[in-house]
Design a protein around this motif. Structure first.
Motif: not given
Length: 201
Positions: A106-114, A123-124, A145-149, A160-162
């Motif tokens: 599951f951790l690997k899946q989350v890493q891959n989705s990111n 700027d993710f 994570v941090q990103f720009v909109l 964003s903290t998940s």
């Protein structure tokens, strides 16, 4: 023992200060405090079905997954989107299909989705890489994570903290989102996280 008592006292006081009620979904073993004066945009139909009917585990899974897409259970926003310009501090609670059979997978899946998210967001970057943590005595995955909109060519830096909570056949995601430098809700978010209750339903 003394540390555990102090932690419990902190959680109780924080929930009293910040929350006036709770979102409780007994059928999936999840509850969280609702911040005072925040506005609800809940998926009433799904929540009513979960709380009012005796579904089998298979029926629950079918209700909480939708062709690989996420199913929104609840969203809370600090301000009215109709009157407040810009990025609003938001809490999103969703479910999504989970085909993994172990926490490590599951951790690997989350890493891959990111990794996929990095391709579509400007700027993710990770503030905190996905890792396994304990939440309400259960193992879950946490990352920030941090990103720009951009809106009318004006950049907005988003934090964003998940927390991703694996269940049987699906997972619950909780996302705490706000604009960096605009205001700071981290103390509130931390109190809500500390007050989350998970059971094995």
């Amino acid at each position: 023992m003394k540390k555990a008592a102090l932690t419990l006292l902190f959680v109780l006081l924080s929930n009293t200060i910040y929350c006036q009620e709770r979102l409780e979904i007994k059928r999936i073993g999840f509850s969280i405090g609702i911040p005072k004066k925040w506005l609800s945009q809940n998926n009433t139909e799904v929540l009513n079905n979960l709380n009012n009917y005796d579904f089998t585990d298979k029926q629950i899974n079918n209700l909480l997954i939708s062709d690989g897409s996420s199913v929104s259970l609840a969203t809370y926003v600090k301000y009215d989107p109709k009157t407040y310009p810009g990025i609003i501090p938001t809490i999103k609670i969703r479910t999504r299909e989970n085909k993994t059979t172990s926490l490590e997978d599951f951790l690997k899946q989350v890493q891959n989705s990111n990794i996929e998210a990095q391709k579509s967001l400007d700027d993710f970057r990770f503030i905190e890489n996905p890792r396994i943590v304990e939440l309400s005595k259960q193992k879950v995955v946490k990352f920030s994570v941090q990103f720009v909109l951009k809106n009318n060519n004006k950049p907005h830096i988003i934090n964003s903290t998940s927390y991703y909570i694996p269940k049987d056949g699906y997972y619950i995601s909780i996302n705490f989102i706000e604009e960096y430098g605009k205001e700071n809700n981290s103390e509130l978010f931390e109190a809500l996280i500390e007050g989350i209750s998970l059971t094995n339903n």
